[in-house]
Design a protein around this motif. Sequence first.
Motif, PDB file in Angstrom:
ATOM      1  N   ILE A   1     -36.284  -4.553  11.113  1.00 19.28           N
ATOM      2  CA  ILE A   1     -35.380  -4.260  12.229  1.00 19.28           C
ATOM      3  C   ILE A   1     -33.929  -4.491  11.804  1.00 19.28           C
ATOM      4  N   GLY A   2     -33.668  -5.609  11.122  1.00 19.57           N
ATOM      5  CA  GLY A   2     -32.314  -5.912  10.673  1.00 19.57           C
ATOM      6  C   GLY A   2     -31.814  -4.951   9.618  1.00 19.57           C
ATOM      7  N   VAL A   3     -32.698  -4.545   8.690  1.00 18.76           N
ATOM      8  CA  VAL A   3     -32.307  -3.598   7.645  1.00 18.76           C
ATOM      9  C   VAL A   3     -31.973  -2.235   8.276  1.00 18.76           C
ATOM     10  N   ALA A   4     -32.785  -1.809   9.231  1.00 14.58           N
ATOM     11  CA  ALA A   4     -32.518  -0.545   9.908  1.00 14.58           C
ATOM     12  C   ALA A   4     -31.206  -0.610  10.670  1.00 14.58           C
ATOM     13  N   ARG A   5     -30.942  -1.740  11.285  1.00 11.47           N
ATOM     14  CA  ARG A   5     -29.683  -1.905  12.011  1.00 11.47           C
ATOM     15  C   ARG A   5     -28.492  -1.825  11.069  1.00 11.47           C
ATOM     16  N   ALA A   6     -28.653  -2.279   9.828  1.00 13.28           N
ATOM     17  CA  ALA A   6     -27.559  -2.239   8.848  1.00 13.28           C
ATOM     18  C   ALA A   6     -27.092  -0.807   8.603  1.00 13.28           C
ATOM     19  N   VAL A   7     -28.026   0.133   8.605  1.00 13.54           N
ATOM     20  CA  VAL A   7     -27.664   1.549   8.411  1.00 13.54           C
ATOM     21  C   VAL A   7     -26.692   1.981   9.500  1.00 13.54           C
ATOM     22  N   LEU A   8     -26.984   1.619  10.735  1.00 11.02           N
ATOM     23  CA  LEU A   8     -26.137   2.016  11.855  1.00 11.02           C
ATOM     24  C   LEU A   8     -24.797   1.285  11.837  1.00 11.02           C
ATOM     25  N   ILE A   9     -24.797   0.031  11.362  1.00  7.43           N
ATOM     26  CA  ILE A   9     -23.535  -0.715  11.278  1.00  7.43           C
ATOM     27  C   ILE A   9     -22.569  -0.033  10.322  1.00  7.43           C
ATOM     28  N   VAL A  10     -23.088   0.411   9.172  1.00  6.81           N
ATOM     29  CA  VAL A  10     -22.243   1.129   8.214  1.00  6.81           C
ATOM     30  C   VAL A  10     -21.654   2.389   8.856  1.00  6.81           C
ATOM     31  N   MET A  11     -22.488   3.129   9.584  1.00  2.00           N
ATOM     32  CA  MET A  11     -22.025   4.359  10.226  1.00  2.00           C
ATOM     33  C   MET A  11     -21.051   4.068  11.371  1.00  2.00           C
ATOM     34  N   GLU A  12     -21.330   3.018  12.123  1.00  2.00           N
ATOM     35  CA  GLU A  12     -20.439   2.661  13.231  1.00  2.00           C
ATOM     36  C   GLU A  12     -19.075   2.196  12.730  1.00  2.00           C
ATOM     37  N   ASN A  13     -19.081   1.349  11.694  1.00  2.00           N
ATOM     38  CA  ASN A  13     -17.815   0.828  11.166  1.00  2.00           C
ATOM     39  C   ASN A  13     -16.943   1.937  10.606  1.00  2.00           C
ATOM     40  N   ALA A  14     -17.577   2.953  10.012  1.00  2.00           N
ATOM     41  CA  ALA A  14     -16.816   4.080   9.457  1.00  2.00           C
ATOM     42  C   ALA A  14     -16.570   5.158  10.506  1.00  2.00           C
ATOM     43  N   LYS A  15     -17.082   4.953  11.716  1.00  2.00           N
ATOM     44  CA  LYS A  15     -16.917   5.887  12.844  1.00  2.00           C
ATOM     45  C   LYS A  15     -17.493   7.270  12.547  1.00  2.00           C
ATOM     46  N   ILE A  16     -18.679   7.289  11.890  1.00  2.00           N
ATOM     47  CA  ILE A  16     -19.333   8.581  11.659  1.00  2.00           C
ATOM     48  C   ILE A  16     -20.624   8.720  12.467  1.00  2.00           C
ATOM     49  N   LEU A  17     -21.005   7.649  13.220  1.00  2.00           N
ATOM     50  CA  LEU A  17     -22.216   7.740  14.030  1.00  2.00           C
ATOM     51  C   LEU A  17     -22.038   8.765  15.144  1.00  2.00           C
ATOM     52  N   ASP A  18     -20.887   8.734  15.814  1.00  2.00           N
ATOM     53  CA  ASP A  18     -20.627   9.720  16.868  1.00  2.00           C
ATOM     54  C   ASP A  18     -20.543  11.127  16.288  1.00  2.00           C
TER      55      ASP A  18
END
Length: 452
Positions: A309-326
């Motif tokens: 769960i934590g490793v999967a969340r790390a993927v989203l953190i990288v995308m969120e911090n770089a503002k590419i998730l949206d």
Amino acid sequence: MPDTYVILFAVLLAAAIATYFVPAGTFERETVDGVERVVPGTFSGADGSPAGFMDIFMALQEGMIQSAGMIFLVLFAGGAFEVVERSGAVKGGILRAVHLTRGKEFWLIAVVSTLFAIGGAVGVIANAVIPFVAIGVIIARALKLDAIVAVSITFGATFAGFNVGFLNPYTVGIAQSIADIPLFSGMALRMTAFVVIVGVTIAYTWRYAKKLLQDPSKSLMGVLDEGEENGGLKAPFTTRHKWLLGFVGACLAFFIYATIQFSWTINHMSAFFIVIGLGAGIIAGMDYNKLALTFLDGCQKLVYGALIIGVARAVLIVMENAKILDTAVHALSVPLQELTPVTAALGMFAANGVLNFLVPSGSGQAMIAMPILSPLADMVGITRQVAVQAYQFGDGFTNSIFPTSGPLMASLAVAGVPWIKWAKWMLPLMLIWVVIAVVMLSIGVVINWGPV
């Protein structure tokens, strides 16, 4: 196949590389009924910073911190269920049902399958079904059926229930928490789907078993020899066991009530599993040392799945911090917005099925999929409840046939069933499940299925 952690780390690296090429962007958001939602049509460019070398590894740590509540939920649930399983109550209850239905083959298959399906739906068994497959083999041998039936009434039934997961903390619980909708809401429609899917599974298994009883040569595997007078079918089911299972059932029923009446959260549920574990251990007659060690053994068995769960969340953190998730959500929403809400929901279902080939972990997939599906649902005009179930179906169904599913391959190994033979038997049933899922998701869109 590479291990799930290897796959997720590769996805994390790919996400970090993508921050150098994918343009940053954001949506405007609004709060509706206490839930933050994306405002469709408001996507615009933004300033983002690509991920550096240390950002990748910092994201892993941050992922564990942000997912702490969910990680401990999985660990504590594992501890509680280990106490229940070690007490012998589960095995005793199953074999008691076998004894009561002896000579009534249909009811035997139906009762055992239903027990395992309920276990899968509430998260009690799931991956822990593997050792129970051996009991399935004993039952199949007693009925002069084959090993495919043994897998079907244990593993197959478990994941028939897991497909819906109306009270499964590892999948629906985590997904609803991420989607910011009440825990275990939408219970009525899910339980209806559970009854239909499990009923179809039992009927499909019985149709095959009945054929073997009439003509053993029709078996895909060859029927099992009855062997040693079914000695393996003997296990005690004491009054203590009955009290223990009654206690656990009452606790789970109270939890449903508490989530509705008191708005309990993931943290409440984690704490409540400690209560269940302690109560079950006391009823089972365990001394304090044995209870503590058994609970910790159960936690230890689920460390692998919990940390995913934590490793999967790390993927989203990288995308969120770089503002590419949206940006990713926007890219997915463009083709889906051309579809009707019903076909968009079915597209989510299909996409999650494909994703499960790469990430065969229900909780890990929830962490990756739901932060994307939740705003996507807002944009294409379907409820987040429908998005949660689209994820759950996509994850659940494919667990029963994809060779990347560890529990499936281990269960087949215990029963001695080649994957090819299982896939040949299972594929028609899975297609029936898919039709049921399509109908349920369509109904969910039409009735605007919400938190209730």
